[in-house]
Enzyme design. Structure first.
Site, PDB file in Angstrom:
ATOM      1  N   CYS A  98       0.846  -1.193   0.000  1.00  0.00           N
ATOM      2  CA  CYS A  98       0.000   0.000   0.000  1.00  0.00           C
ATOM      3  C   CYS A  98       0.881   1.244   0.000  1.00  0.00           C
ATOM      4  CB  CYS A  98      -0.888  -0.026   1.247  1.00  0.00           C
ATOM      5  SG  CYS A  98      -2.031   1.348   1.396  1.00  0.00           S
ATOM      6  N   GLU A 141      -9.013  -1.406  -1.615  1.00  0.00           N
ATOM      7  CA  GLU A 141      -9.385   0.013  -1.694  1.00  0.00           C
ATOM      8  C   GLU A 141     -10.691   0.297  -0.954  1.00  0.00           C
ATOM      9  OE1 GLU A 141      -7.090   1.928  -2.432  1.00  0.00           O
ATOM     10  OE2 GLU A 141      -5.834   0.425  -3.415  1.00  0.00           O
ATOM     11  N   HIS A 144     -10.176   0.796   2.652  1.00  0.00           N
ATOM     12  CA  HIS A 144      -9.729   2.152   3.020  1.00  0.00           C
ATOM     13  C   HIS A 144     -10.910   3.058   3.352  1.00  0.00           C
ATOM     14  CE1 HIS A 144      -5.393   2.322   2.591  1.00  0.00           C
ATOM     15  NE2 HIS A 144      -5.447   1.702   1.421  1.00  0.00           N
TER      16      HIS A 144
END
Length: 167
Positions: A98, A141, A144
């Site tokens: 990441c 993603e 997140h």
């Protein structure tokens, strides 16, 4: 072209839950979408980025695995507003990294096939069926957006986390 700085752990914004993009956010969402794509493409090897990584607490991600050797099937560039995983199947442990934690990689278990429902920045509804590496990237993603980092998903910080090798 706007390439923005990517927040790094332990920045507190990375652990916050992002709010949904509303209809009156469309201009902002389009700007952030452009910034996500520009920033992602400016970082060699980057295949995905979420708005919280740029300091924007909105539910918006960009993923493009089309050039990655681990991607056997893909949808080219995906920019998704308010994405949510609605179906999962299969399971596999594989290495992830990441931009927000650039020094480390880790073994993370993820679903191998998923269905994601989302909108495009233009407001069109989409259902994306993804598998393999693209499914892994989408899950990473979308995590997140919920303040979840890949290190939160490892079984063991002792055996599943590694210092990134630089070439």
């Amino acid at each position: 072209m706007t390439v923005r700085d990517v927040l790094r752990y332990p920045h507190p914004s990375l652990k916050q839950v992002a709010r949904p993009v509303r209809a009156d956010d469309s201009a902002l969402a389009n700007k952030i979408a452009d910034d996500l794509v520009d920033t992602m493409r400016a970082n060699r090897g980057c295949v995905g980025l979420a708005a919280p990584q740029l300091g924007d607490a909105l539910r918006l991600v960009a993923v493009d695995v089309s050039e990655h050797p681990r991607a056997t099937r893909h949808h080219d560039l995906l920019v998704l507003v308010n994405p949510r995983v609605v179906l999962t199947s299969g399971s596999e442990v594989a290495r992830e990294g990441c931009l927000s934690i650039p020094e480390l990689t880790a073994n993370v278990r993820r679903a191998t096939e998923i269905v994601v429902e989302a909108s495009t920045p233009d407001g069109d509804r989409r259902a994306i069926e993804a598998e393999g590496f693209e499914a892994r990237c989408l899950q990473h993603e979308i995590d997140h957006l919920d303040g979840i980092l890949f290190l939160d998903r490892v079984d063991s910080l002792k055996t599943d986390v590694f210092r990134r090798k630089r070439s």
